[in-house]
Design an enzyme around this catalytic site. Structure first.
Site, PDB file in Angstrom:
ATOM      1  N   VAL A  15       0.952  -1.286  -0.051  1.00 14.08           N
ATOM      2  CA  VAL A  15       0.085   0.009  -0.010  1.00 14.08           C
ATOM      3  C   VAL A  15       0.750   1.263   0.006  1.00 14.08           C
ATOM      4  O   VAL A  15       0.376   2.279   0.061  1.00 14.08           O
ATOM      5  CB  VAL A  15      -1.059   0.057   1.165  1.00 14.08           C
ATOM      6  CG1 VAL A  15      -2.209  -0.970   0.926  1.00 14.08           C
ATOM      7  CG2 VAL A  15      -0.184  -0.186   2.587  1.00 14.08           C
ATOM      8  N   CYS A 381      26.122  -1.615 -15.832  1.00 15.86           N
ATOM      9  CA  CYS A 381      26.665  -2.692 -15.251  1.00 15.86           C
ATOM     10  C   CYS A 381      26.641  -3.912 -16.383  1.00 15.86           C
ATOM     11  O   CYS A 381      27.357  -3.916 -17.458  1.00 15.86           O
ATOM     12  CB  CYS A 381      26.210  -2.987 -14.082  1.00 15.86           C
ATOM     13  SG  CYS A 381      27.046  -4.186 -13.165  1.00 15.86           S
ATOM     14  N   HIS A 507      26.494   1.429 -10.778  1.00 15.88           N
ATOM     15  CA  HIS A 507      24.993   1.681 -10.913  1.00 15.88           C
ATOM     16  C   HIS A 507      24.777   3.291 -10.646  1.00 15.88           C
ATOM     17  O   HIS A 507      24.345   3.439  -9.530  1.00 15.88           O
ATOM     18  CB  HIS A 507      24.514   0.928  -9.771  1.00 15.88           C
ATOM     19  CG  HIS A 507      24.422  -0.776 -10.312  1.00 15.88           C
ATOM     20  ND1 HIS A 507      23.345  -1.055 -11.293  1.00 15.88           N
ATOM     21  CD2 HIS A 507      25.215  -1.730 -10.117  1.00 15.88           C
ATOM     22  CE1 HIS A 507      23.759  -2.635 -11.401  1.00 15.88           C
ATOM     23  NE2 HIS A 507      24.694  -2.834 -10.671  1.00 15.88           N
ATOM     24  N   GLU A 509      22.254   4.860 -11.262  1.00 18.84           N
ATOM     25  CA  GLU A 509      20.895   5.295 -10.784  1.00 18.84           C
ATOM     26  C   GLU A 509      20.751   5.220  -9.398  1.00 18.84           C
ATOM     27  O   GLU A 509      19.720   5.990  -8.862  1.00 18.84           O
ATOM     28  CB  GLU A 509      19.855   3.906 -11.279  1.00 18.84           C
ATOM     29  CG  GLU A 509      20.111   2.597 -11.017  1.00 18.84           C
ATOM     30  CD  GLU A 509      21.121   1.745 -11.531  1.00 18.84           C
ATOM     31  OE1 GLU A 509      22.184   2.297 -12.205  1.00 18.84           O
ATOM     32  OE2 GLU A 509      21.336   0.494 -11.331  1.00 18.84           O
TER      33      GLU A 509
HETATM   34  N1  GLN Z   1      26.224 -10.163 -14.013  1.00 23.19           N
HETATM   35  C1  GLN Z   1      26.854  -9.076 -13.969  1.00 23.19           C
HETATM   36  C2  GLN Z   1      28.193  -9.584 -13.006  1.00 23.19           C
HETATM   37  O1  GLN Z   1      27.845 -10.161 -12.180  1.00 23.19           O
HETATM   38  C3  GLN Z   1      26.488  -7.866 -14.083  1.00 23.19           C
HETATM   39  C4  GLN Z   1      26.050  -7.584 -12.664  1.00 23.19           C
HETATM   40  C5  GLN Z   1      24.999  -6.479 -12.630  1.00 23.19           C
HETATM   41  O2  GLN Z   1      24.490  -5.741 -13.766  1.00 23.19           O
HETATM   42  N2  GLN Z   1      24.972  -5.844 -11.350  1.00 23.19           N
HETATM   43  O3  GLN Z   1      29.273  -8.977 -13.267  1.00 23.19           O
END
Ligand code: GLN
Length: 544
Positions: A15, A381, A507, A509
């Site tokens: 929720v 990644c 990452h 993001e």
């Molecule tokens: N599978 C890839 C790795 O382990 C990419 C991981 C991911 O995208 N976070 O390096």
């Protein structure tokens, strides 16, 4: 001493308890009250790192490298803090710690029990966060719904806190749902009454009830909940569904929740300033021209698997006064012949993180489409691995280049296991995790985006660029625009002869905030918005 605000959920899950918690953080912070947040997850996994995105949605990574619940992402975005491992506690962590102490002999002679040993360990985590953060208010969300078997020790622990730190220093907020019956056209309060009864049965009387509903909540309903649940009427806070999650802090503030918390906990508070949020919501609600972005992933059925990526795209679009038309493309669907049509209207393509072989060839096809059609591409990644594999296949004119994650015996292992990952057997918490520095190369797209030369970004991976192929791919047009300061690891790569094809090993993001988009997302949308595709043409000028 910190004040504790405990938040429980009733009736059903999903929720928006996490958003509510994050919003409470926002309204307290807007009064210059320092806040920290913690999520308690009742499952027995030590962390969500080993769980499938289908089970759990995105795994959010903190700067210090903890793999955590995606609610922490909302807390970071709403409260604009960088949280640490202490902010996510699971039953798995609690039981592991208690059992490890038992094996060490710490409780010699004693019988180890849920009360007090498990509950003490839980309370220890509350106090540790309060101590470490020195926050005036520590907000603690109990995951799941009241009545769940696994949640009991957490509820017992938060109950005990009232005696441990004094009743003036704790506040209990219960978030429930008021279901709507179409036949009688009314909101029902009975499930809320039942879940408050369930809380009371274990000794917790909520101070505040936040009522989620898809319809407006009348004064009569508020009166009824106030009476039956024994909560002040002004402490029954309606929270109807809104078009953007960023509006929730404004709604809660309007209903007087901020002042109520301050009064009940005697917090020192300043004048509220939510002007930035008001401006953000005003902009979000204005009609804006959309940018078509294709998100190519293998978990697209579950949008929560890409929660932070989606938010980062929205933050970036808002910066350019645009909206995002997100085209969810299942990477496996791209593996079929003629499937490029799925990308026909995309002005930009994003390939986010992921694990395992399924759908990877579809992602590679998306990267190839972006390269050949000069469509902006952002790889995160796994999205970088995909871009490198695709480019190597083109440069070597072979279908063989691959990552050893997907083809352990490839003759061209352009992506391979990090040396420190070799021989690592355990799956949980063993990846390269958290913040690492990245040195950017002057004049590159990446450096232009960041307008900085040294940046820190969050990682979560086992595989990396294989340096044996550095020269070969460089000669074909790949630019290594971000490297670890020792030059050993490729952190960002991009293509020289392309409008904007940039990928990173980390990452970004996770670092994006409303009003402060991540530089890579910002520039990705900035370039994408200028790309003309089918269905994205600007209107023709009117002839006079
Ligand atoms: N599978 C890839 C790795 O382990 C990419 C991981 C991911 O995208 N976070 O390096």
């Amino acid at each position: 001493m910190s004040k504790y605000i405990f938040i429980t959920g009733g009736v059903v899950s999903s929720v928006g308890k996490g958003i509510t918690v994050a919003s409470i953080g926002t309204i307290l912070k807007s009064r210059q009250i320092t806040v920290s947040v913690q999520k308690l997850d009742p499952y027995l996994n030590v962390d969500p790192g080993t769980m499938s995105p289908y089970q759990h949605g995105e795994v959010f990574v903190t700067q210090d490298g903890a793999e955590t619940d995606l609610d922490l992402g909302n807390y970071e975005r709403f409260i604009d803090v960088n949280l640490t491992a202490e902010s996510n506690v699971t039953s798995g962590q609690i039981y592991s710690a208690v059992i490890a102490r038992e094996r060490r002999g710490d409780f010699l002679g004693g019988t180890i029990q849920v009360v007090p040993h498990v509950t003490n360990e839980i309370k220890e985590r509350f106090k540790r966060l309060a101590q470490k953060s020195q926050a005036e208010a520590v907000i603690i969300e109990v995951g799941g719904t009241v009545g769940d078997i696994e949640g009991q020790p957490f509820l017992e622990a938060i109950r005990q806190m009232r005696n441990d730190v004094g009743r003036d220093n704790v506040l209990y907020i219960h978030v429930t749902l008021l279901p709507y019956l179409t036949s009688t056209q009314e909101l029902k309060t009975k499930p809320t009454q039942h879940s408050v009864n369930e809380l009371r049965r274990i000794g917790i009387q909520p101070d505040v009830i936040i009522c989620r509903s898809d319809y407006p909540i009348s004064e009569g309903i508020r009166d009824k909940i106030s009476q039956f649940c024994d909560v002040d009427k002004q402490a029954v806070i309606p929270l109807p569904t809104v078009s953007t999650i960023y509006e929730v802090p404004l709604l809660l503030e309007e209903e007087g929740l901020g002042q109520l918390i301050v009064d009940k906990l005697s917090l020192k508070s300043h004048q509220t300033d939510l002007s930035q949020w008001q401006e953000l919501v005003r902009c979000l609600k204005e009609p804006r021209e959309p940018v078509n972005i294709a998100l190519v992933g293998k978990y697209v059925e579950l949008k929560d698997a890409y929660f932070s990526v989606r938010e980062a795209l929205y933050h970036a679009a808002l910066y350019h006064n645009r909206d995002i038309n997100l085209i969810w493309v299942h990477s496996e669907d791209l593996e079929n012949d003629g499937s490029e049509a799925l990308l026909r209207s995309a002005q930009g393509i994003i390939v986010p993180g992921g694990f395992g072989l399924r759908g990877v060839e579809g992602m590679i096809k998306a990267a190839s489409y972006a390269r050949n059609n000069e469509i902006p591409y952002l790889g995160l990644c796994l999205g970088m691995h995909v871009m490198v594999i695709e480019f190597a296949r083109y440069a070597l004119d072979s279908t063989k280049p691959n990552s050893t994650e997907f083809d352990p015996s490839t003759p061209y292992p352009v992506i391979y296991l990090l040396p420190e990952q070799r021989g690592v057997e355990n799956k949980g918490g063993t990846m390269r995790l958290g913040n690492y520095p990245c040195q950017l190369v002057d004049g590159s797209q990446a450096a232009n985006a960041y307008r900085d030369s040294l940046v820190y970004e969050r990682h979560r991976h086992r595989f990396e660029f294989n340096n044996q192929f550095r020269n070969l791919l460089e000669e074909a047009g790949m630019v290594y625009s971000g490297l670890s300061p020792d030059g050993r690891l490729v952190e960002v790569c991009e293509l020289a002869n392309h409008p904007w094809m940039v990928s990173c090993q980390f990452h970004p993001e996770f670092g994006s905030r409303p009003g402060r988009p991540h530089p890579l997302f910002r520039n990705f949308i900035g370039v994408s918005k200028e790309i003309l595709r089918e269905g994205a043409q600007p209107p023709l000028p009117l002839s006079s």
